[in-house]
Design an enzyme around this catalytic site. Structure first.
Site, PDB file in Angstrom:
ATOM      1  CE  LYS A 252     -38.315  32.625  12.290  1.00  0.00           C
ATOM      2  NZ  LYS A 252     -39.574  32.340  12.942  1.00  0.00           N
TER       3      LYS A 252
ATOM      4  NE  ARG B  49     -36.654  37.926  15.843  1.00  0.00           N
ATOM      5  CZ  ARG B  49     -36.664  36.556  16.165  1.00  0.00           C
ATOM      6  NH1 ARG B  49     -35.863  35.764  15.678  1.00  0.00           N
ATOM      7  NH2 ARG B  49     -37.777  36.161  16.888  1.00  0.00           N
TER       8      ARG B  49
ATOM      9  NE  ARG C  58     -41.910  33.686  20.399  1.00  0.00           N
ATOM     10  CZ  ARG C  58     -42.217  32.441  20.512  1.00  0.00           C
ATOM     11  NH1 ARG C  58     -43.070  32.012  21.416  1.00  0.00           N
ATOM     12  NH2 ARG C  58     -42.161  31.828  19.669  1.00  0.00           N
TER      13      ARG C  58
ATOM     14  NE  ARG D  88     -41.512  26.129  19.811  1.00  0.00           N
ATOM     15  CZ  ARG D  88     -41.122  27.152  19.098  1.00  0.00           C
ATOM     16  NH1 ARG D  88     -40.452  26.912  17.971  1.00  0.00           N
ATOM     17  NH2 ARG D  88     -41.648  28.541  19.473  1.00  0.00           N
TER      18      ARG D  88
ATOM     19  NE  ARG E  26     -38.774  28.749  21.956  1.00  0.00           N
ATOM     20  CZ  ARG E  26     -38.339  29.274  20.577  1.00  0.00           C
ATOM     21  NH1 ARG E  26     -37.935  28.727  19.739  1.00  0.00           N
ATOM     22  NH2 ARG E  26     -38.968  30.439  20.426  1.00  0.00           N
TER      23      ARG E  26
HETATM   24  P1  AP5 Z   1     -40.679  25.996  14.290  1.00  0.00           P
HETATM   25  O1  AP5 Z   1     -39.873  25.529  13.410  1.00  0.00           O
HETATM   26  O2  AP5 Z   1     -40.008  25.972  15.830  1.00  0.00           O
HETATM   27  O3  AP5 Z   1     -40.801  27.676  14.047  1.00  0.00           O
HETATM   28  P2  AP5 Z   1     -40.325  28.916  14.138  1.00  0.00           P
HETATM   29  O4  AP5 Z   1     -40.598  29.596  12.571  1.00  0.00           O
HETATM   30  O5  AP5 Z   1     -38.784  28.494  14.005  1.00  0.00           O
HETATM   31  O6  AP5 Z   1     -40.719  29.629  15.326  1.00  0.00           O
HETATM   32  P3  AP5 Z   1     -40.025  30.301  16.515  1.00  0.00           P
HETATM   33  O7  AP5 Z   1     -40.975  30.149  17.655  1.00  0.00           O
HETATM   34  O8  AP5 Z   1     -38.710  29.480  17.053  1.00  0.00           O
HETATM   35  O9  AP5 Z   1     -39.533  31.471  16.035  1.00  0.00           O
HETATM   36  P4  AP5 Z   1     -39.186  32.745  16.857  1.00  0.00           P
HETATM   37  O10 AP5 Z   1     -38.693  33.755  15.569  1.00  0.00           O
HETATM   38  O11 AP5 Z   1     -40.248  33.279  17.692  1.00  0.00           O
HETATM   39  O12 AP5 Z   1     -37.962  32.051  17.895  1.00  0.00           O
HETATM   40  P5  AP5 Z   1     -36.604  32.425  18.137  1.00  0.00           P
HETATM   41  O13 AP5 Z   1     -35.934  31.222  18.740  1.00  0.00           O
HETATM   42  O14 AP5 Z   1     -35.664  32.834  16.713  1.00  0.00           O
HETATM   43  O15 AP5 Z   1     -42.118  25.360  14.517  1.00  0.00           O
HETATM   44  C1  AP5 Z   1     -43.168  25.800  15.420  1.00  0.00           C
HETATM   45  C2  AP5 Z   1     -44.202  24.769  15.756  1.00  0.00           C
HETATM   46  O16 AP5 Z   1     -44.635  24.469  14.635  1.00  0.00           O
HETATM   47  C3  AP5 Z   1     -43.224  23.416  16.118  1.00  0.00           C
HETATM   48  O17 AP5 Z   1     -44.168  22.592  16.952  1.00  0.00           O
HETATM   49  C4  AP5 Z   1     -43.392  22.461  14.767  1.00  0.00           C
HETATM   50  O18 AP5 Z   1     -43.480  21.222  14.800  1.00  0.00           O
HETATM   51  C5  AP5 Z   1     -44.744  23.101  14.055  1.00  0.00           C
HETATM   52  N1  AP5 Z   1     -44.553  23.124  12.560  1.00  0.00           N
HETATM   53  C6  AP5 Z   1     -43.504  23.490  12.044  1.00  0.00           C
HETATM   54  N2  AP5 Z   1     -43.870  23.401  10.554  1.00  0.00           N
HETATM   55  C7  AP5 Z   1     -45.267  22.954  10.381  1.00  0.00           C
HETATM   56  C8  AP5 Z   1     -45.890  22.670   9.232  1.00  0.00           C
HETATM   57  N3  AP5 Z   1     -45.531  22.782   8.066  1.00  0.00           N
HETATM   58  N4  AP5 Z   1     -47.077  22.217   9.731  1.00  0.00           N
HETATM   59  C9  AP5 Z   1     -47.639  22.076  10.866  1.00  0.00           C
HETATM   60  N5  AP5 Z   1     -46.679  22.020  12.023  1.00  0.00           N
HETATM   61  C10 AP5 Z   1     -45.472  22.831  11.694  1.00  0.00           C
HETATM   62  O19 AP5 Z   1     -36.365  33.697  19.070  1.00  0.00           O
HETATM   63  C11 AP5 Z   1     -36.898  33.432  20.219  1.00  0.00           C
HETATM   64  C12 AP5 Z   1     -36.488  34.910  20.968  1.00  0.00           C
HETATM   65  O20 AP5 Z   1     -35.178  35.020  21.011  1.00  0.00           O
HETATM   66  C13 AP5 Z   1     -37.190  36.221  20.394  1.00  0.00           C
HETATM   67  O21 AP5 Z   1     -38.487  36.325  20.669  1.00  0.00           O
HETATM   68  C14 AP5 Z   1     -36.290  37.335  20.893  1.00  0.00           C
HETATM   69  O22 AP5 Z   1     -36.480  37.454  22.185  1.00  0.00           O
HETATM   70  C15 AP5 Z   1     -34.674  36.559  20.709  1.00  0.00           C
HETATM   71  N6  AP5 Z   1     -34.215  36.587  19.575  1.00  0.00           N
HETATM   72  C16 AP5 Z   1     -33.813  35.711  18.512  1.00  0.00           C
HETATM   73  N7  AP5 Z   1     -33.104  36.374  17.435  1.00  0.00           N
HETATM   74  C17 AP5 Z   1     -33.372  37.601  17.809  1.00  0.00           C
HETATM   75  C18 AP5 Z   1     -32.969  38.836  16.912  1.00  0.00           C
HETATM   76  N8  AP5 Z   1     -32.137  38.662  15.578  1.00  0.00           N
HETATM   77  N9  AP5 Z   1     -33.142  39.882  17.316  1.00  0.00           N
HETATM   78  C19 AP5 Z   1     -33.691  40.127  18.594  1.00  0.00           C
HETATM   79  N10 AP5 Z   1     -33.982  39.363  19.404  1.00  0.00           N
HETATM   80  C20 AP5 Z   1     -34.009  37.967  19.154  1.00  0.00           C
END
Ligand code: AP5
Length: 224
Positions: free
Chosen positions: A17, A92, A175, A131, A164
């Site tokens: 994402k 989410r 997660r 990552r 991270r």
């Molecule tokens: P990346 O693009 O970083 O993936 P992502 O889907 O963004 O994964 P996240 O881990 O950031 O999602 P998340 O939802 O857990 O975290 P968030 O920050 O929102 O890619 C991941 C890896 O794969 C990278 O190394 C990349 O290079 C690689 N990659 C990407 N595309 C690829 C491809 N096509 N092929 C191969 N490799 C690839 O949330 C973190 C925390 O914040 C949550 O756990 C929660 O505690 C809190 N939080 C955030 N938002 C909320 C909410 N709305 N409600 C409640 N808590 C929340």
């Protein structure tokens, strides 16, 4: 150009994402709004919000709807969102989706377009544990799939890459569990409203980006 448009990137942790939202934001000139990134910044700065969210984030649990909906509403009210924006990681839970629906209606915007990046669950652990992120420019790497030219160093500015706090194995498992229990039900929520489109995310990032860009361009043309 994307007048009134809300794009939502949806998928499990590691679906790509952040990677795809960043690329689309650059290509279309609209802001990329990541609630995870806003919360991490608050943790770094040790604000009251950051202190309230820190433990839950580091253990991989969701932060409360109240906190997250508050920061999302504040961010979406800024002028740079007027012509459209990309949400990454919000909503989410069903509660957050209901909140967003009300907010978009109040702001006089149209329905959101939810882009679901579908990825087989077996690749997610490797994507997340591999990552690495540049603390200066935010570029995301992966030691297995998208490595930097020099180990642990950003190609763009030479900064040492960081891991991270929630990318350890136990937090990743939590997660993925939170996603299954609290977030996956939103797929049906948006399917019923006919606001969901799916993209196959288990391909090279550039191929995924090209499909998304085509899809968004088509959507823009149909609502112009
Ligand atoms: P990346 O693009 O970083 O993936 P992502 O889907 O963004 O994964 P996240 O881990 O950031 O999602 P998340 O939802 O857990 O975290 P968030 O920050 O929102 O890619 C991941 C890896 O794969 C990278 O190394 C990349 O290079 C690689 N990659 C990407 N595309 C690829 C491809 N096509 N092929 C191969 N490799 C690839 O949330 C973190 C925390 O914040 C949550 O756990 C929660 O505690 C809190 N939080 C955030 N938002 C909320 C909410 N709305 N409600 C409640 N808590 C929340």
């Amino acid at each position: 150009m994307l007048k009134a448009h809300a794009l939502i990137f949806f998928g499990p942790p590691g679906a790509g994402k952040g990677t795809q939202a960043h690329a689309l934001s650059v290509a279309f000139g609209i802001p990329h709004i990541s609630t995870g990134e806003m919360l991490r910044e608050a943790v770094r700065l040790e604000t009251p919000l950051g202190l309230a969210a820190k433990d839950r984030m580091e253990s991989g649990e969701l932060v409360s709807d109240e906190i997250v909906s508050g920061i999302a509403a504040e961010r979406l009210a800024r002028p740079d969102c007027e012509d459209g924006f990309i949400l990454d990681g919000f909503p989410r839970t069903i509660g957050q989706a209901d909140f967003l629906e009300r907010l978009l209606r109040e702001q006089g915007r149209g329905d959101p377009l939810v882009i679901y990046i579908r990825v087989a669950s077996c690749v997610l652990m490797k994507r997340l544990s591999g990552r690495r992120t540049c603390p200066i420019c935010g570029t995301i790497y992966n030691i297995y799939f998208e490595p930097p030219r020099v180990d642990e160093v950003c190609d763009i500015d030479g900064a040492a890459l960081t891991v991270r706090a929630d990318d350890g194995e136990a937090a990743i498992r939590q997660r993925l569990d939170s996603y299954e229990m609290m977030t996956r039900p939103l797929l049906d929520y948006y399917k019923v409203r006919q606001q969901l489109v799916e993209v196959e995310g288990d391909r090279a990032p550039a191929e995924v980006a090209s499909d998304i860009s085509e899809l968004v361009s088509r959507e823009m043309a149909s609502t112009a």
